[in-house]
Design an enzyme around this catalytic site. Sequence first.
Site, PDB file in Angstrom:
ATOM      1  N   LYS A   1       0.844  -1.204   0.000  1.00  0.00           N
ATOM      2  CA  LYS A   1       0.000   0.000   0.000  1.00  0.00           C
ATOM      3  C   LYS A   1       0.874   1.247   0.000  1.00  0.00           C
ATOM      4  O   LYS A   1       2.038   1.217   0.423  1.00  0.00           O
ATOM      5  CB  LYS A   1      -0.944   0.041   1.210  1.00  0.00           C
ATOM      6  CG  LYS A   1      -0.270   0.115   2.594  1.00  0.00           C
ATOM      7  CD  LYS A   1       0.033   1.515   3.116  1.00  0.00           C
ATOM      8  CE  LYS A   1       0.684   1.490   4.489  1.00  0.00           C
ATOM      9  NZ  LYS A   1       1.502   2.625   4.831  1.00  0.00           N
TER      10      LYS A   1
ATOM     11  N   SER B   1       2.126  -6.649   7.133  1.00  0.00           N
ATOM     12  CA  SER B   1       0.671  -6.665   7.368  1.00  0.00           C
ATOM     13  C   SER B   1      -0.046  -7.319   6.198  1.00  0.00           C
ATOM     14  O   SER B   1      -1.025  -8.048   6.373  1.00  0.00           O
ATOM     15  CB  SER B   1       0.134  -5.245   7.523  1.00  0.00           C
ATOM     16  OG  SER B   1       0.805  -4.581   8.550  1.00  0.00           O
ATOM     17  N   SER B   2       0.437  -7.058   4.984  1.00  0.00           N
ATOM     18  CA  SER B   2      -0.203  -7.621   3.804  1.00  0.00           C
ATOM     19  C   SER B   2       0.030  -9.131   3.730  1.00  0.00           C
ATOM     20  O   SER B   2      -0.869  -9.882   3.341  1.00  0.00           O
ATOM     21  CB  SER B   2       0.341  -6.920   2.556  1.00  0.00           C
ATOM     22  OG  SER B   2      -0.421  -7.271   1.450  1.00  0.00           O
TER      23      SER B   2
ATOM     24  N   PRO C   1       9.457  -3.702  -0.323  1.00  0.00           N
ATOM     25  CA  PRO C   1      10.552  -3.311   0.571  1.00  0.00           C
ATOM     26  C   PRO C   1      10.159  -3.507   2.050  1.00  0.00           C
ATOM     27  O   PRO C   1       9.018  -3.252   2.432  1.00  0.00           O
ATOM     28  CB  PRO C   1      10.766  -1.831   0.246  1.00  0.00           C
ATOM     29  CG  PRO C   1      10.261  -1.667  -1.148  1.00  0.00           C
ATOM     30  CD  PRO C   1       9.128  -2.650  -1.290  1.00  0.00           C
ATOM     31  N   VAL C   2      11.103  -3.984   2.842  1.00  0.00           N
ATOM     32  CA  VAL C   2      10.839  -4.324   4.246  1.00  0.00           C
ATOM     33  C   VAL C   2      11.106  -3.113   5.151  1.00  0.00           C
ATOM     34  O   VAL C   2      12.055  -2.365   4.926  1.00  0.00           O
ATOM     35  CB  VAL C   2      11.719  -5.526   4.669  1.00  0.00           C
ATOM     36  CG1 VAL C   2      11.580  -5.824   6.158  1.00  0.00           C
ATOM     37  CG2 VAL C   2      11.343  -6.759   3.848  1.00  0.00           C
ATOM     38  N   ALA C   3      10.265  -2.969   6.179  1.00  0.00           N
ATOM     39  CA  ALA C   3      10.362  -1.850   7.124  1.00  0.00           C
ATOM     40  C   ALA C   3      10.459  -0.536   6.359  1.00  0.00           C
ATOM     41  O   ALA C   3      11.388   0.250   6.521  1.00  0.00           O
ATOM     42  CB  ALA C   3      11.554  -2.021   8.054  1.00  0.00           C
ATOM     43  N   ALA C   4       9.479  -0.319   5.494  1.00  0.00           N
ATOM     44  CA  ALA C   4       9.591   0.759   4.517  1.00  0.00           C
ATOM     45  C   ALA C   4       8.359   1.641   4.416  1.00  0.00           C
ATOM     46  O   ALA C   4       8.313   2.550   3.604  1.00  0.00           O
ATOM     47  CB  ALA C   4       9.874   0.144   3.150  1.00  0.00           C
TER      48      ALA C   4
ATOM     49  N   ALA D   1       3.520  -1.499   4.401  1.00  0.00           N
ATOM     50  CA  ALA D   1       2.669  -2.527   5.019  1.00  0.00           C
ATOM     51  C   ALA D   1       2.955  -3.945   4.514  1.00  0.00           C
ATOM     52  O   ALA D   1       2.049  -4.770   4.419  1.00  0.00           O
ATOM     53  CB  ALA D   1       1.190  -2.185   4.838  1.00  0.00           C
ATOM     54  N   GLY D   2       4.205  -4.224   4.175  1.00  0.00           N
ATOM     55  CA  GLY D   2       4.570  -5.538   3.649  1.00  0.00           C
ATOM     56  C   GLY D   2       4.195  -6.679   4.583  1.00  0.00           C
ATOM     57  O   GLY D   2       3.517  -7.626   4.177  1.00  0.00           O
TER      58      GLY D   2
ATOM     59  N   ASP E   1      -2.843  -2.213  10.420  1.00  0.00           N
ATOM     60  CA  ASP E   1      -3.028  -2.135   8.963  1.00  0.00           C
ATOM     61  C   ASP E   1      -3.571  -3.433   8.352  1.00  0.00           C
ATOM     62  O   ASP E   1      -3.877  -3.471   7.163  1.00  0.00           O
ATOM     63  CB  ASP E   1      -1.680  -1.851   8.272  1.00  0.00           C
ATOM     64  CG  ASP E   1      -1.250  -0.396   8.414  1.00  0.00           C
ATOM     65  OD1 ASP E   1      -2.090   0.444   8.813  1.00  0.00           O
ATOM     66  OD2 ASP E   1      -0.075  -0.104   8.127  1.00  0.00           O
TER      67      ASP E   1
HETATM   68  P1  ATP Z   1       4.060  -0.501   7.909  1.00  0.00           P
HETATM   69  O1  ATP Z   1       3.899   0.192   6.613  1.00  0.00           O
HETATM   70  O2  ATP Z   1       2.822  -1.263   8.345  1.00  0.00           O
HETATM   71  O3  ATP Z   1       4.667   0.348   8.976  1.00  0.00           O
HETATM   72  P2  ATP Z   1       6.581  -1.586   7.351  1.00  0.00           P
HETATM   73  O4  ATP Z   1       6.773  -1.468   5.885  1.00  0.00           O
HETATM   74  O5  ATP Z   1       7.155  -0.488   8.157  1.00  0.00           O
HETATM   75  O6  ATP Z   1       5.070  -1.711   7.649  1.00  0.00           O
HETATM   76  P3  ATP Z   1       7.251  -4.402   7.429  1.00  0.00           P
HETATM   77  O7  ATP Z   1       7.880  -4.552   6.088  1.00  0.00           O
HETATM   78  O8  ATP Z   1       5.911  -4.979   7.598  1.00  0.00           O
HETATM   79  O9  ATP Z   1       7.234  -2.878   7.896  1.00  0.00           O
HETATM   80  O10 ATP Z   1       8.270  -5.036   8.484  1.00  0.00           O
HETATM   81  C1  ATP Z   1       8.700  -4.428   9.650  1.00  0.00           C
HETATM   82  C2  ATP Z   1       9.452  -5.456  10.490  1.00  0.00           C
HETATM   83  O11 ATP Z   1       8.597  -6.544  10.787  1.00  0.00           O
HETATM   84  C3  ATP Z   1      10.643  -6.045   9.772  1.00  0.00           C
HETATM   85  O12 ATP Z   1      11.816  -5.427  10.208  1.00  0.00           O
HETATM   86  C4  ATP Z   1      10.625  -7.542  10.101  1.00  0.00           C
HETATM   87  O13 ATP Z   1      11.597  -7.881  11.049  1.00  0.00           O
HETATM   88  C5  ATP Z   1       9.258  -7.794  10.718  1.00  0.00           C
HETATM   89  N1  ATP Z   1       8.414  -8.720   9.933  1.00  0.00           N
HETATM   90  C6  ATP Z   1       7.577  -9.607  10.453  1.00  0.00           C
HETATM   91  N2  ATP Z   1       6.917 -10.289   9.517  1.00  0.00           N
HETATM   92  C7  ATP Z   1       7.326  -9.809   8.333  1.00  0.00           C
HETATM   93  C8  ATP Z   1       6.970 -10.109   6.986  1.00  0.00           C
HETATM   94  N3  ATP Z   1       6.091 -11.053   6.682  1.00  0.00           N
HETATM   95  N4  ATP Z   1       7.576  -9.387   6.021  1.00  0.00           N
HETATM   96  C9  ATP Z   1       8.470  -8.433   6.330  1.00  0.00           C
HETATM   97  N5  ATP Z   1       8.848  -8.122   7.581  1.00  0.00           N
HETATM   98  C10 ATP Z   1       8.280  -8.799   8.588  1.00  0.00           C
END
Ligand code: ATP
Length: 290
Positions: A11, A104-105, A95-98, A101-102, A137
């Site tokens: 998202k 959450s999705s 992208p992770v922690a970005a 909502a990776g 989310d």
């Molecule tokens: P949001 O937009 O909801 O704040 P985000 O993009 O900040 O999400 P995520 O990519 O969901 O963050 O991941 C944040 C942290 O959650 C990561 O550092 C990881 O250690 C942990 N995590 C747990 N499950 C997952 C997953 N399925 N995919 C990615 N990271 C995950």
Amino acid sequence: MMEIKLKAFAKINLGLDVLRRREDGYHEVRMIMQTISLYDKIVMQKLKQPEIQVKTNLFYVPENENNLAYQAAKLLMDEFGLESGVYIDLQKYIPVAAGMAGGSSDAAAVLYGMNQMFHLNLSKRELMKRGVKIGADVPYCIMRGTALAEGIGEKLSPLPPMPNCKVLVAKPPVSVSTKFVYENLKLEDTAAHPDIDILLAGLQEGNLRKIAANMGNMLESVTIPHYPVISEIRDEMLRSGALNAMMSGSGPTVFGLFEDEKQAEEACVSLREGDLAKQVYLTDIYNNRR
Ligand code: ATP
């Protein structure tokens, strides 16, 4: 059904306003959420024994109970006393922690997949109610499309679909802690609050230019002074012809909306060649609800 393949979409926030800090530490928000066509691929397979196994393609994503996909499977296994388990293969592209909502999705997709695979007969609304226990989310990620999110993000109202356009997504090589961003937010800074109502009007009218012109994310007031690379990417997207560009969620990912496909492709190439962003994707708006 022994195996199920799913897409877990990312998202962006077209608007993100923070209204107040609650006594319990959570923040009340008013956000416009939009699904884009960038997704993680998930394959779920039934296991004979009642256990959960998670595998991912990224070494820095947990494969244990800290993975939100694991938590989603566990929640339904416990509630329904399931006697067989599940293997979850997670190919991450979001992208992770970005701020996209990776996790959450992924959790939303696994709730949906468990419901199908084990014939639990839960409605979308019932899945959403369970999803919020995993993250604010998650209900939105079950719903997908264009939506207004209020409360802590879990109170959802569907909105008319966002007009399609190209979406350029770029994540700089910095880590931003969501906790840090919210702790350093100055709610009294009136200039930082976006006008969500104008955005809502733009969506009602199906007016892409009006939507783009009024995008706003209050969290930029914290992240940009700390990570100027966010505004550098934004400025490069604007120079390349984006209608507008902004950080998504608590960042650090920046997205730009483009009317012109060729301009978007050129902007994508130029960002990939430069060194501001580590991950760069060119994608579209995704409006199918579940
Ligand atoms: P949001 O937009 O909801 O704040 P985000 O993009 O900040 O999400 P995520 O990519 O969901 O963050 O991941 C944040 C942290 O959650 C990561 O550092 C990881 O250690 C942990 N995590 C747990 N499950 C997952 C997953 N399925 N995919 C990615 N990271 C995950």
